[in-house]
Design an enzyme around this catalytic site. Structure first.
Site, PDB file in Angstrom:
ATOM      1  N   ASP A 234       0.836  -1.204   0.000  1.00 25.90           N
ATOM      2  CA  ASP A 234       0.000   0.000   0.000  1.00 25.90           C
ATOM      3  C   ASP A 234       0.870   1.253   0.000  1.00 25.90           C
ATOM      4  O   ASP A 234       0.636   2.191   0.771  1.00 25.90           O
ATOM      5  CB  ASP A 234      -0.941  -0.005   1.204  1.00 25.90           C
ATOM      6  CG  ASP A 234      -2.045   1.045   1.091  1.00 25.90           C
ATOM      7  OD1 ASP A 234      -2.357   1.452  -0.046  1.00 25.90           O
ATOM      8  OD2 ASP A 234      -2.583   1.456   2.129  1.00 25.90           O
ATOM      9  N   ASP A 424      22.257 -15.532   1.955  1.00 22.74           N
ATOM     10  CA  ASP A 424      22.909 -16.789   1.572  1.00 22.74           C
ATOM     11  C   ASP A 424      22.799 -16.951   0.055  1.00 22.74           C
ATOM     12  O   ASP A 424      22.043 -17.783  -0.462  1.00 22.74           O
ATOM     13  CB  ASP A 424      22.231 -17.953   2.304  1.00 22.74           C
ATOM     14  CG  ASP A 424      22.821 -19.305   1.932  1.00 22.74           C
ATOM     15  OD1 ASP A 424      24.000 -19.344   1.489  1.00 22.74           O
ATOM     16  OD2 ASP A 424      22.107 -20.314   2.087  1.00 22.74           O
TER      17      ASP A 424
END
Length: 551
Positions: A234, A424
């Protein structure tokens, strides 16, 4: 509720818009649900606000069978910016019963905060000015009614997102959440600079330099949210507040009532947002985090032109324009706008979300790069600050944090897991030196190489220079989780093997030895710091004191 209404008579000549601004005078209406149209600060850019009232405090744009219904929320009013945030005292408990949202005993927030005037009212709650009695510091308090199971789940998610993101640059600071039998109260900082919407109203079209400065902050906060596993859903000028009234005040993103944690590849179908900013894939009920970039692209278009890119007399007309990808880049002021600015807008408003530029890529776009990173001077990110706090903890508290991390629910780890996966980059299941360095940079922190190595050694248990998933969660989880008695009790029970209600030196030695986290000197240090009455035992009260304080 708020609704954007185009307040202009439009004539097209040679593909150029000519706008006649119409000023609304106050008028009253007989019907109960009629709009109360206030004398408006009409935008010299083609649209303005109208405050409307209904019995349920929500007015949707008129809907048709072919168009989804979107709703609108009232923005917060301009408020004084508080002094530095301090840890809040816990409001007085009003019963031992546990609230369904926070999992803590009910409290009477008025014992700690003096509730002042109403500041705003929206779909998800009412915002008040409140003053902390102990410090006289003013805050904003968003009170949300618990009307049913779905509302309880929505509020629980909003609280978790605020806790997860609080402390990051350009995000409103979260003070705390409190629950009574009827409501959940979210206490947050106030910002005195007002909304970005108000500055657009006052300024009209922005210069490219001004727009780039604003947009770099917006795109940066979108990138941080996505990196930390949060989709806002939003984004609009009303949800960005300036910290102060200064011209160069930083922006703060607020209102996470529609936000969700996400995983890469996850598909969402519910309709959210504001008609002028809605992405086409939302209308198709098949979307992901890319919608935030579309929202930001609409804001950039408005900053540079003064009008929304997808405009029509009706809601259905707006949706048709969005779905038809009818982007006007030919009328004024676009012929005199730089090619770089127009290129970024086109990439942010690319119809196919798979082809749309990401927030991280947008930050590297030449037009935003020219806004300059050199002027961006921030304190450490919340993630780095949490890691530094973890590094300074005694061995018992570090191990307790890992126990808590291993017992978090799937919902509680959704954002942190996405952040771990983003760091990662090789998918090895561990974070290396280079991955941690790159990840912290994405979050706005640039620690030295020696500091990064110290973090790896302090957080990683096997001393091989990497951090696994649960070690990462333990070191980066927001400290609000330590307020949950259930989490602390599980951690305490991990040490108190014989259920006597206290932890002995032998029990602590056994736990630390199993995890190879210290020696006798470390055990001596823990008892020196935590065993306040020096009886050779750590009680649950002493353990809780350690966990909720810096030790």
């Amino acid at each position: 509720m708020l609704i954007f209404l185009p307040l202009m008579e439009v004539k097209k000549k040679s593909r150029k818009w000519k706008c006649q601004i119409i000023t609304l005078q106050k008028r009253t209406c007989k019907a109960e649900t009629a709009s109360v149209c206030l004398k408006d600060r009409v935008m010299g850019v083609g649209f303005s606000k109208v405050l409307t009232h209904t019995t349920d405090d929500e007015i949707p744009i008129s809907s048709t069978d072919s168009a989804p219904q979107l709703t609108y929320k009232q923005p917060r009013k301009n408020l004084p910016f508080p002094r530095s945030l301090v840890p809040p005292p816990m409001p007085t408990q009003c019963s031992s019963q546990t609230g369904p949202v926070l999992g803590k005993p009910y409290v009477k927030i008025k014992h700690t905060y003096e509730m002042k005037k109403e500041l705003g009212r929206g779909k998800f709650g009412v915002t008040y000015l409140c003053v902390e009695k102990a410090t006289a510091i003013s805050y904003a308090c968003k009170s949300i009614a618990k009307k049913g199971p779905q509302e309880v789940e929505n509020v629980r998610r909003e609280v978790m997102i605020l806790q997860h993101l609080s402390g990051q640059h350009n995000i409103v600071e979260f003070k705390g959440a409190y629950e009574d039998r009827e409501n959940v109260h979210l206490v947050m900082e106030l910002c005195s600079g007002g909304e970005l919407f108000d500055r657009i109203v006052a300024k009209g079209r922005h210069s490219e330099r001004e727009a780039a400065t604003v947009m770099r902050q917006i795109v940066k906060v979108v990138d941080v949210c996505h990196f930390m596993g949060v989709m806002h859903r939003d984004l609009k000028p009303e949800n960005f507040l300036f910290a102060t009234k200064d011209e160069d005040a930083p922006l703060k993103l607020t209102d996470f009532g529609s936000s969700v944690f996400f995983h890469t590849g996850e598909v969402y179908k519910d309709i959210v947002g504001n008609a002028y900013y809605v992405a086409p894939e939302v209308l198709k009920r098949n979307y992901g985090k890319e919608i935030d970039v579309w929202n930001a692209g609409v804001i950039l278009y408005i900053l540079l032109s003064g009008v929304p890119p997808f405009w029509a007399e009706t809601e259905k007309g707006v949706f048709d324009n969005v779905l038809g990808a009818k982007l006007d880049m030919d009328s004024e002021p676009w012929p005199s706008t730089s090619d770089a600015a127009k290129d970024l807008i086109r990439k942010m408003l690319t119809y196919d979300p798979k082809e749309r530029i990401t927030a991280a890529e947008a930050l590297e776009h030449p037009w935003l790069k020219e806004a300059g990173e050199g002027s961006e001077k921030h304190p450490d990110s919340a993630v780095l600050s949490r890691m530094e706090e973890f590094k300074a903890m005694n061995q018992m508290k570090k191990l307790a944090m890992k126990v808590i991390a291993e017992n978090l629910s799937e919902e509680e780890t959704k954002g942190p897991r996405q952040m771990f996966n983003n760091m990662d980059t090789d998918g090895s299941g561990t974070i290396t030196f280079e991955e941690l360095k790159s990840g912290l940079s994405r979050l706005g922190s640039l620690p030295s190489e020696s500091e990064i190595r110290q973090l790896l050694n302090a957080i990683g248990n096997d001393k091989n220079g990497t951090i696994n998933y649960y070690e990462f969660i333990a070191a980066t989880m927001d400290r609000h989780r330590l307020e949950k008695g259930g989490s602390l009790f599980k951690a305490f029970h991990y040490f108190d093997k014989d259920d006597k209600g206290y932890i002995t030196r032998d029990e602590l030695r056994e736990a630390i030895t199993v995890h190879q986290m210290g020696d006798e000197a470390a055990i001596d240090g823990v008892f020196e710091d935590v065993d306040s009455d020096k009886d050779g035992k750590i009680t649950y009260e002493e353990f809780m004191s350690m966990m909720r304080n810096e030790c």
